[in-house]
Design a protein around this motif. Sequence first.
Motif, PDB file in Angstrom:
ATOM      1  N   VAL A 211       0.840  -1.206   0.000  1.00  0.00           N
ATOM      2  CA  VAL A 211       0.000   0.000   0.000  1.00  0.00           C
ATOM      3  C   VAL A 211       0.872   1.251   0.000  1.00  0.00           C
ATOM      4  O   VAL A 211       1.897   1.309   0.680  1.00  0.00           O
ATOM      5  CB  VAL A 211      -0.903   0.011   1.271  1.00  0.00           C
ATOM      6  CG1 VAL A 211      -1.670   1.323   1.392  1.00  0.00           C
ATOM      7  CG2 VAL A 211      -1.863  -1.170   1.259  1.00  0.00           C
TER       8      VAL A 211
ATOM      9  N   THR B 223       0.147   5.240   0.859  1.00  0.00           N
ATOM     10  CA  THR B 223      -0.869   6.189   1.331  1.00  0.00           C
ATOM     11  C   THR B 223      -0.371   7.624   1.180  1.00  0.00           C
ATOM     12  O   THR B 223       0.806   7.873   0.926  1.00  0.00           O
ATOM     13  CB  THR B 223      -1.218   5.977   2.818  1.00  0.00           C
ATOM     14  OG1 THR B 223      -0.056   6.230   3.603  1.00  0.00           O
ATOM     15  CG2 THR B 223      -1.740   4.579   3.074  1.00  0.00           C
TER      16      THR B 223
ATOM     17  N   SER C 157      -5.427   4.121   6.439  1.00  0.00           N
ATOM     18  CA  SER C 157      -5.324   2.655   6.493  1.00  0.00           C
ATOM     19  C   SER C 157      -6.595   2.057   7.093  1.00  0.00           C
ATOM     20  O   SER C 157      -6.962   0.925   6.789  1.00  0.00           O
ATOM     21  CB  SER C 157      -4.085   2.225   7.291  1.00  0.00           C
ATOM     22  OG  SER C 157      -4.247   2.495   8.674  1.00  0.00           O
TER      23      SER C 157
ATOM     24  N   ILE D  90       3.121  -0.623   4.369  1.00  0.00           N
ATOM     25  CA  ILE D  90       2.560   0.646   3.900  1.00  0.00           C
ATOM     26  C   ILE D  90       3.702   1.630   3.659  1.00  0.00           C
ATOM     27  O   ILE D  90       4.577   1.792   4.503  1.00  0.00           O
ATOM     28  CB  ILE D  90       1.537   1.214   4.914  1.00  0.00           C
ATOM     29  CG1 ILE D  90       0.345   0.252   5.050  1.00  0.00           C
ATOM     30  CG2 ILE D  90       1.053   2.593   4.478  1.00  0.00           C
ATOM     31  CD1 ILE D  90      -0.789   0.760   5.924  1.00  0.00           C
TER      32      ILE D  90
END
Lengths: 113, 387
Positions: B281, B283, B295, B323
């Motif tokens: 991921v 972000t 998240s 992340i």
Amino acid sequence: MEQKFTGFKCKSCGRVMYPKHDRCLDCKGTEFEEVELGEDATLLTYTKLYALPEGIEMPPLVLGIVKFPGGVRAMGQLTTDDPKIGMKLRPVWGKLRKMKDREIFGFKFEPLK
Amino acid sequence: MRDVAIIGCGMTKFGRLEGKDLMDLLAEASLRAIDDAGAGERDFDSVYVGNMMAGELVHQTAIASALVDRINLIPAGAERVENGPASGASAVKNGFLAVASGASDLVLVAGGEKMTAVDTDVIGDLVSTMTHPTAEYVHGVTLPAMAAMLTRLYMERYGVTERHLAMVAVKNHANALKNPYAHLHRECTIEGAMNSIMIADPLRLYYACPISDGAAAVVLCPLEKAKEFTDKPVRIAGFGHASDVQTLQEREDPAVLKSVQLASQQAFKMAKLEPNDIGVVETHDAFEILEIVQSEDAGFFEKGKGHLAVEKGVTALDGELPINPSGGLKAKGHPVGATGVAQIVELVWQLRGEAGERQVKDPKRGFACNFGGFGNNTVIHILERGW
């Protein structure tokens, strides 16, 4: 004339909003009337801002989100350096900042005695 | 709609890039992406350039026209896409739609920003102009102030502490140390972060991203034609795009990023996937609290539990759901128009297994969250291996 902090009540569904929208956030109605939001708002969150925008003289600038009795919220400057979540505040008219040498006025929030 | 593949990507280093102007950066990233796709000889149909404020920062407009001239993509139709700090992802979305619809067969999407062209206080003010003119901006509201108020709500409601913000910063700095393209190449410690200067109580300097220059680019084509270019096409499995009210205080719940929730749900639905199908991921951690909130609102963790995942190392490079392996906006940098495209570039490298020292273990699918305004206009992309 004393200035009052006002919201905008949708004439179709009655929802009160601040700031003003051209269409109601609930029913998309387009007609509104100004309504007073009250004198006892509750502090939900705040910050003390040290990286200041133009035209604010002394750090920190204390900003917060308050909630009026009807549920409408507003963001603005607080006149206290000692904010506490849950404290009661009322809107007061005053100078907010200078922008390009022009003084900007608006509502701030002052603790209720 | 046709399946769409990313067949090439590239970016510039992010940072204070003296001696390179915005067009230098966009050209460099674009040519790298075109080279990576092996599409140097090909004619492009469309060009989308994500950029938030070239007019204000470098006094240049119509930059998409300038880019096709500079790197000779003439006569491709070219346009700039502006959606605040989500301009990059919005440009990718437009490129996706152009290919998916059948209107274009070969598309370049670039994103770039030259942030250090003006003084820091000018940047701060320009970014603040994204806020509501009368209900926020004139009161002195800045993006750090909004992030600070969101952070305090999270602290009150969910028990997030300053240490959690520092942990996100430490993780992202550590990842950036393994990313040659990252702006900040220095280790960050919990103590160092917690002793950095206060900018908007409770936010310290280290809980916010730096001001960076940079550009990134990707090349898109129909998946069915991708094999002409690469053995490892990356499929855009889904996207989502949703908005919310502009002011933080008027959100249904100021501690919820509803546009992130909605856009994520749209993207998962389109991709026919669920959060636990995602292996990596990226972000939009312009402020470290945002990595935690996104998240949760994207569906990876229960609301109010994102900071516990950070604490347990779940989001670390070797965790169950890494992340921001790139370093995130926090340490890779945040040249606003470039960010959304650079997130996609990072995911492509991760899916292709080309991320070097920061390679996540064998991810099949990636998720990117890029947002404009302060969480009121979110663009999500889900990518997966197309081979």
